[in-house]
Design a protein around this motif. Structure first.
Motif, PDB file in Angstrom:
ATOM      1  N   ALA A 171      -3.353  -4.309  11.046  1.00  0.00           N
ATOM      2  CA  ALA A 171      -2.764  -2.988  11.326  1.00  0.00           C
ATOM      3  C   ALA A 171      -2.288  -2.329  10.032  1.00  0.00           C
ATOM      4  O   ALA A 171      -2.523  -1.137   9.801  1.00  0.00           O
ATOM      5  N   GLY A 172      -1.624  -3.098   9.168  1.00  0.00           N
ATOM      6  CA  GLY A 172      -1.168  -2.566   7.895  1.00  0.00           C
ATOM      7  C   GLY A 172      -2.320  -2.172   7.000  1.00  0.00           C
ATOM      8  O   GLY A 172      -2.281  -1.125   6.326  1.00  0.00           O
ATOM      9  N   ARG A 173      -3.362  -3.001   6.985  1.00  0.00           N
ATOM     10  CA  ARG A 173      -4.531  -2.692   6.146  1.00  0.00           C
ATOM     11  C   ARG A 173      -5.206  -1.406   6.588  1.00  0.00           C
ATOM     12  O   ARG A 173      -5.585  -0.563   5.762  1.00  0.00           O
ATOM     13  N   GLU A 174      -5.356  -1.244   7.902  1.00  0.00           N
ATOM     14  CA  GLU A 174      -6.054  -0.058   8.411  1.00  0.00           C
ATOM     15  C   GLU A 174      -5.265   1.219   8.136  1.00  0.00           C
ATOM     16  O   GLU A 174      -5.843   2.259   7.784  1.00  0.00           O
ATOM     17  N   MET A 175      -3.937   1.158   8.272  1.00  0.00           N
ATOM     18  CA  MET A 175      -3.137   2.337   7.991  1.00  0.00           C
ATOM     19  C   MET A 175      -3.194   2.692   6.505  1.00  0.00           C
ATOM     20  O   MET A 175      -3.318   3.864   6.141  1.00  0.00           O
ATOM     21  N   ALA A 176      -3.120   1.691   5.650  1.00  0.00           N
ATOM     22  CA  ALA A 176      -3.198   1.941   4.206  1.00  0.00           C
ATOM     23  C   ALA A 176      -4.521   2.604   3.841  1.00  0.00           C
ATOM     24  O   ALA A 176      -4.563   3.530   3.018  1.00  0.00           O
ATOM     25  N   ALA A 177      -5.618   2.144   4.444  1.00  0.00           N
ATOM     26  CA  ALA A 177      -6.935   2.713   4.145  1.00  0.00           C
ATOM     27  C   ALA A 177      -6.993   4.190   4.505  1.00  0.00           C
ATOM     28  O   ALA A 177      -7.552   5.005   3.749  1.00  0.00           O
ATOM     29  N   GLU A 178      -6.403   4.562   5.643  1.00  0.00           N
ATOM     30  CA  GLU A 178      -6.427   5.974   6.065  1.00  0.00           C
ATOM     31  C   GLU A 178      -5.544   6.833   5.159  1.00  0.00           C
ATOM     32  O   GLU A 178      -5.880   7.981   4.853  1.00  0.00           O
ATOM     33  N   ILE A 179      -4.409   6.287   4.737  1.00  0.00           N
ATOM     34  CA  ILE A 179      -3.508   7.028   3.850  1.00  0.00           C
ATOM     35  C   ILE A 179      -4.185   7.294   2.506  1.00  0.00           C
ATOM     36  O   ILE A 179      -4.132   8.408   1.964  1.00  0.00           O
ATOM     37  N   LEU A 180      -4.842   6.275   1.965  1.00  0.00           N
ATOM     38  CA  LEU A 180      -5.552   6.440   0.692  1.00  0.00           C
ATOM     39  C   LEU A 180      -6.716   7.414   0.842  1.00  0.00           C
ATOM     40  O   LEU A 180      -6.967   8.241  -0.041  1.00  0.00           O
ATOM     41  N   LYS A 181      -7.415   7.325   1.971  1.00  0.00           N
ATOM     42  CA  LYS A 181      -8.550   8.213   2.211  1.00  0.00           C
ATOM     43  C   LYS A 181      -8.110   9.682   2.230  1.00  0.00           C
ATOM     44  O   LYS A 181      -8.843  10.576   1.820  1.00  0.00           O
ATOM     45  N   GLU A 205       2.524  -6.669   4.256  1.00  0.00           N
ATOM     46  CA  GLU A 205       1.621  -7.463   3.424  1.00  0.00           C
ATOM     47  C   GLU A 205       0.197  -6.921   3.470  1.00  0.00           C
ATOM     48  O   GLU A 205      -0.472  -6.789   2.432  1.00  0.00           O
ATOM     49  N   GLY A 206      -0.274  -6.603   4.685  1.00  0.00           N
ATOM     50  CA  GLY A 206      -1.618  -6.031   4.806  1.00  0.00           C
ATOM     51  C   GLY A 206      -1.711  -4.667   4.157  1.00  0.00           C
ATOM     52  O   GLY A 206      -2.710  -4.327   3.511  1.00  0.00           O
ATOM     53  N   PHE A 207      -0.658  -3.892   4.302  1.00  0.00           N
ATOM     54  CA  PHE A 207      -0.578  -2.543   3.742  1.00  0.00           C
ATOM     55  C   PHE A 207      -0.674  -2.587   2.217  1.00  0.00           C
ATOM     56  O   PHE A 207      -1.507  -1.908   1.606  1.00  0.00           O
ATOM     57  N   THR A 208       0.151  -3.402   1.588  1.00  0.00           N
ATOM     58  CA  THR A 208       0.174  -3.463   0.124  1.00  0.00           C
ATOM     59  C   THR A 208      -1.085  -4.119  -0.436  1.00  0.00           C
ATOM     60  O   THR A 208      -1.501  -3.817  -1.561  1.00  0.00           O
ATOM     61  N   GLU A 209      -1.700  -4.996   0.344  1.00  0.00           N
ATOM     62  CA  GLU A 209      -2.953  -5.626  -0.089  1.00  0.00           C
ATOM     63  C   GLU A 209      -4.041  -4.575  -0.316  1.00  0.00           C
ATOM     64  O   GLU A 209      -4.739  -4.594  -1.335  1.00  0.00           O
ATOM     65  N   VAL A 210      -4.172  -3.644   0.632  1.00  0.00           N
ATOM     66  CA  VAL A 210      -5.194  -2.603   0.507  1.00  0.00           C
ATOM     67  C   VAL A 210      -4.834  -1.611  -0.600  1.00  0.00           C
ATOM     68  O   VAL A 210      -5.700  -1.169  -1.365  1.00  0.00           O
ATOM     69  N   ALA A 212      -3.185  -2.253  -3.303  1.00  0.00           N
ATOM     70  CA  ALA A 212      -3.400  -2.919  -4.587  1.00  0.00           C
ATOM     71  C   ALA A 212      -4.868  -2.901  -4.991  1.00  0.00           C
ATOM     72  O   ALA A 212      -5.193  -2.746  -6.175  1.00  0.00           O
ATOM     73  N   LYS A 213      -5.759  -3.036  -4.023  1.00  0.00           N
ATOM     74  CA  LYS A 213      -7.192  -3.015  -4.323  1.00  0.00           C
ATOM     75  C   LYS A 213      -7.645  -1.671  -4.870  1.00  0.00           C
ATOM     76  O   LYS A 213      -8.676  -1.578  -5.528  1.00  0.00           O
ATOM     77  N   SER A 214      -6.853  -0.621  -4.576  1.00  0.00           N
ATOM     78  CA  SER A 214      -7.155   0.713  -5.108  1.00  0.00           C
ATOM     79  C   SER A 214      -6.262   1.060  -6.292  1.00  0.00           C
ATOM     80  O   SER A 214      -6.218   2.223  -6.715  1.00  0.00           O
ATOM     81  N   GLY A 215      -5.542   0.072  -6.797  1.00  0.00           N
ATOM     82  CA  GLY A 215      -4.681   0.303  -7.951  1.00  0.00           C
ATOM     83  C   GLY A 215      -3.432   1.095  -7.646  1.00  0.00           C
ATOM     84  O   GLY A 215      -2.840   1.719  -8.523  1.00  0.00           O
ATOM     85  N   VAL A 216      -3.003   1.087  -6.390  1.00  0.00           N
ATOM     86  CA  VAL A 216      -1.814   1.843  -5.964  1.00  0.00           C
ATOM     87  C   VAL A 216      -0.704   0.862  -5.593  1.00  0.00           C
ATOM     88  O   VAL A 216      -0.961  -0.141  -4.917  1.00  0.00           O
ATOM     89  N   GLU A 217       0.507   1.138  -6.019  1.00  0.00           N
ATOM     90  CA  GLU A 217       1.663   0.321  -5.652  1.00  0.00           C
ATOM     91  C   GLU A 217       2.648   1.142  -4.833  1.00  0.00           C
ATOM     92  O   GLU A 217       2.695   2.371  -4.957  1.00  0.00           O
ATOM     93  N   VAL A 218       3.424   0.471  -3.994  1.00  0.00           N
ATOM     94  CA  VAL A 218       4.518   1.139  -3.280  1.00  0.00           C
ATOM     95  C   VAL A 218       5.564   1.522  -4.323  1.00  0.00           C
ATOM     96  O   VAL A 218       6.077   0.658  -5.042  1.00  0.00           O
ATOM     97  N   VAL A 219       5.873   2.816  -4.420  1.00  0.00           N
ATOM     98  CA  VAL A 219       6.768   3.290  -5.487  1.00  0.00           C
ATOM     99  C   VAL A 219       8.242   3.125  -5.142  1.00  0.00           C
ATOM    100  O   VAL A 219       9.095   3.108  -6.031  1.00  0.00           O
TER     101      VAL A 219
END
Length: 340
Positions: A171-181, A205-210, A212-219
């Motif tokens: 769930a965290g990974r999928e939300m992160a992907a949409e936010i980055l998109k 954890e899933g959110f930050t994993e995705v 990080a793969k795009s070079g983005v960190e939680v600020v």
């Protein structure tokens, strides 16, 4: 250990053998009766806890029977998530002889242990319990109960018996992907204190994993415990924006604090989702009346309750049923997550 042994309820004899004390003395200790030395008492209580033994409160003549109760152990009744789970459970069980009985843990492992101990002492026909993380004593009691156990809400881990829920890491990974998109880069996370909220931690954890793969960190990040979620959402959003005014997206661990954040931003005249995008989690229907529809993800709450109760009802009747069910939540983009 054979399947038969694994599913056999523990007896006084098991505690007697483990502690090296007679069954009569074990009985006196567990009933807190009679004159027993402190050393002997400690030996018996330690052995009982390690085995996961729970004394039977049903009268002696009925000791080999089960009552038609299903112990449902959840963290909260004030959290809007769990009443929907209970509705799904009740809907299935009302067509059977089984009756759900609810215990609340307040997200405290020690309280869960106590609630579980009391409920198992009445020899229910099954247990539905939230989460996969429990104390060693709770796990021992569940393993030794000899009844169907369904852990709900989460499938990121190994169940004691059966489990029904969603993958929170996914769930965290999928939300992160949409936010980055959608083009957001300066992302903050606001949520509950994660040492107690394991499911929020896994989403993070899933959110930050995705990211990080795009070079983005939680600020920036902010956490809370207790109090009104709406008010906390406003307070945390204000605090984060004071520290990090360039934040362009805030991901909340639940919809209620997300709603508080949304109301704060609208009050301040901030463009949502143009200047700052928002997303929550749970898909709480109550919030559909907000000025803007919060982006969120449905956690399949009612379906989780339904599937869990179906497993218990089937197992009680010696019917085999798939015991590991991972449901797939869907993202609702609402009005707070701009189109990619």
């Amino acid at each position: 250990m054979s399947v038969t042994q694994k599913n056999r309820s523990l007896t006084l004899r098991d505690v007697s053998e483990a502690s090296g004390v007679s069954e009569m003395t074990v009985s006196r200790v567990l009933r807190n009766r009679g004159d027993v030395s402190a050393t002997t008492r400690d030996k018996v209580l330690t052995a009982a806890k390690e085995l996961g033994y729970v004394p039977n409160k049903i009268a002696g003549a009925l000791a080999s029977q089960r009552v038609n109760l299903v112990a449902v152990i959840i963290p909260s009744l004030s959290n809007m998530v769990f009443p929907e789970v209970l509705s799904g459970i009740s809907q299935v069980l009302e067509d059977t002889e089984l009756q759900p009985v609810v215990g609340v843990t307040d997200y405290l492992p020690e309280k869960e242990e106590k609630v579980l101990y009391e409920m198992l002492s009445w020899r229910p026909s099954g247990v539905i319990i939230a989460g996969l993380e429990h104390t060693e004593a709770s796990r021992a009691m569940l393993h030794a109960s000899g009844i169907p156990v369904v852990e709900i809400m989460d499938t990121d881990g190994e169940p004691i018996d059966a489990m029904v829920g969603i993958s929170h890491r996914r769930a965290g990974r999928e939300m992160a992907a949409e936010i980055l998109k959608a083009g957001y880069k300066k992302i903050a996370f606001l949520g509950t204190k994660m040492p107690l909220d394991h499911r929020a931690r896994k989403r993070f954890e899933g959110f930050t994993e995705v990211l990080a793969k795009s070079g983005v960190e939680v600020v920036d990040r902010e956490f809370y415990s207790g109090g009104s979620a709406l008010a906390k959402g406003r307070e945390m959003t204000e605090a984060v924006l004071e520290r990090s005014p360039d934040v362009d997206f805030i991901y909340y661990s639940n919809d209620m604090i997300g709603a508080g954040g949304l109301l704060y931003l609208l009050e301040k005249g901030i463009d949502v989702p143009g200047q700052i995008g928002l997303a929550g989690f749970n898909g709480v229907e109550l919030l559909q009346g907000l000025p803007r529809q919060l982006a969120t993800m449905d956690a399949c709450r009612r379906e989780i309750g339904t599937k869990a109760a179906e497993i218990i009802a089937a197992r009680v009747n010696d019917v085999e049923k798939d015991g590991q069910i991972t449901l797939a939540p869907t993202i609702s983009f609402g009005d707070t997550l701009r189109d990619a």
